[in-house]
Write a protein that holds these residues in place. Sequence first.
Motif, PDB file in Angstrom:
ATOM      1  N   VAL A   1       7.840  -3.616   9.035  1.00 12.98           N
ATOM      2  CA  VAL A   1       7.120  -4.773   8.521  1.00 12.98           C
ATOM      3  C   VAL A   1       6.313  -4.428   7.269  1.00 12.98           C
ATOM      4  CG1 VAL A   1       5.448  -6.573   9.110  1.00 12.98           C
ATOM      5  CG2 VAL A   1       6.971  -5.686  10.866  1.00 12.98           C
ATOM      6  N   GLY A   2       5.830  -3.191   7.169  1.00 11.71           N
ATOM      7  CA  GLY A   2       5.009  -2.808   6.022  1.00 11.71           C
ATOM      8  C   GLY A   2       4.581  -1.365   6.123  1.00 11.71           C
ATOM      9  N   PHE A   3       3.752  -0.966   5.170  1.00 12.49           N
ATOM     10  CA  PHE A   3       3.364   0.438   5.067  1.00 12.49           C
ATOM     11  C   PHE A   3       1.867   0.554   4.809  1.00 12.49           C
ATOM     12  CE2 PHE A   3       7.594  -0.349   3.265  1.00 12.49           C
ATOM     13  CZ  PHE A   3       8.375   0.275   4.236  1.00 12.49           C
ATOM     14  N   ALA A   4       1.078   0.065   5.776  1.00 13.10           N
ATOM     15  CA  ALA A   4      -0.375   0.071   5.610  1.00 13.10           C
ATOM     16  C   ALA A   4      -0.941   1.481   5.479  1.00 13.10           C
ATOM     17  CB  ALA A   4      -1.037  -0.645   6.783  1.00 13.10           C
ATOM     18  N   SER A   5      -0.210   2.473   5.984  1.00  9.03           N
ATOM     19  CA  SER A   5      -0.665   3.863   5.869  1.00  9.03           C
ATOM     20  C   SER A   5      -0.553   4.384   4.441  1.00  9.03           C
ATOM     21  CB  SER A   5       0.161   4.762   6.794  1.00  9.03           C
ATOM     22  OG  SER A   5       1.507   4.834   6.345  1.00  9.03           O
ATOM     23  N   GLY A   6       0.239   3.684   3.629  1.00  7.18           N
ATOM     24  CA  GLY A   6       0.473   4.139   2.265  1.00  7.18           C
ATOM     25  C   GLY A   6       1.651   5.082   2.141  1.00  7.18           C
ATOM     26  N   ALA A   7       2.249   5.483   3.280  1.00  4.12           N
ATOM     27  CA  ALA A   7       3.377   6.417   3.274  1.00  4.12           C
ATOM     28  C   ALA A   7       4.648   5.685   3.682  1.00  4.12           C
ATOM     29  CB  ALA A   7       3.108   7.579   4.224  1.00  4.12           C
ATOM     30  N   ILE A   8       5.645   5.690   2.813  1.00  6.22           N
ATOM     31  CA  ILE A   8       6.922   5.039   3.085  1.00  6.22           C
ATOM     32  C   ILE A   8       7.884   6.086   3.641  1.00  6.22           C
ATOM     33  CG2 ILE A   8       8.874   3.778   2.115  1.00  6.22           C
ATOM     34  CD1 ILE A   8       6.992   2.710  -0.026  1.00  6.22           C
ATOM     35  N   PRO A   9       8.305   5.951   4.911  1.00  7.21           N
ATOM     36  CA  PRO A   9       9.160   6.973   5.522  1.00  7.21           C
ATOM     37  C   PRO A   9      10.590   6.929   5.000  1.00  7.21           C
ATOM     38  CG  PRO A   9       8.830   5.167   7.046  1.00  7.21           C
ATOM     39  CD  PRO A   9       7.974   4.863   5.843  1.00  7.21           C
ATOM     40  N   SER A  10      11.279   8.041   5.157  1.00 11.42           N
ATOM     41  CA  SER A  10      12.702   8.136   4.830  1.00 11.42           C
ATOM     42  C   SER A  10      13.450   8.376   6.140  1.00 11.42           C
ATOM     43  CB  SER A  10      12.965   9.279   3.842  1.00 11.42           C
ATOM     44  OG  SER A  10      12.291   9.056   2.623  1.00 11.42           O
TER      45      SER A  10
END
Length: 325
Positions: free
Chosen positions: A230-239
């Motif tokens: 849904v989103g990346f509130a942690s600031g880290a976009i996983p691969s």
Amino acid sequence: MQAWRVHENGEPGEVMRLEETERPVPGEGQALLRVRAASVNFPDALLCRGHYQIRPPLPFTPGVEICGETEDGRRVVVTPALPHGGFAEYAVADAAALLPAPEALDDAEASALHIAYQTGWFGLHRRARLEAGETLLVHAAAGGVGSAAVQLGKAAGATVVGVVGGPEKAAVARKLGCDAVIDRHAEDVVAAVKEATGGRGADVIYDPVGGAAYAQSAKTVAFEGRIVVVGFASGAIPSPALNHALVKNYAILGLHWGLYAAKNPELVRHCHEQLTELASQGAIRPLVSERAPLAGAADAVRRVAEGVTTGRIAVLPALENGAAA
């Protein structure tokens, strides 16, 4: 009128300025709305930073979700048309996008219904096809997006496991109706999810956080489970490791709710009808943790960006000294 405006990108507390300015003039097909309440969302912080997928021209007024009043007196919910966002006394929105505010909700609650609950409904029902009796795992379950998913999951007959950060948020998640609550600050999330599900894992995982939360999701998703990104509130976009999805037989589903407004606007209206009915039944009610005056908008956006809030903060332009003017 008064409006918060951003003249340069940066942190919300530094770049948002409360100014006197002219009322916005709606363009063709648009409507002028008196803002009754504006819900603070994480994208408001991203807009200020210049990190959102939409970059309105400077200066702009943030505030992506409101309960407003039309010039003929109708109470509506909508995503305003930037650069004339909701942290102001007046905003502009596309007339075709206006949706009637549910009578069961007050202004602050109605302002928090549109984005989080539409996202939750599309994520859980349209994308993941959540079924009664399944187990739903919700990351950031006490936040604005997560709390909506918890309520919608319970309304759908799912067993809901909420992951939160800290005892205060754990208490909020329990009050929302989570069947099990995991404090990621004090517990091993993967082990706790497996214990809560008898080792099976969660059928549907709702993840607005990304980063470490996604890694936990991949380890706790059940056979034929679905992870909704849904989103990346942690600031880290996983691969994601797609070989892991293959060998464990689960699906990774992306959800860009805003795209439905362009691709299938009738489905957005259908969703709103479903949400309105659930609100009338008392099955859902947006968690508004704070009602702030217009002067408090910048601080509210800052705190939401820092992840220290629960539910939604609603900004009410008519609120003065803690009471409605």
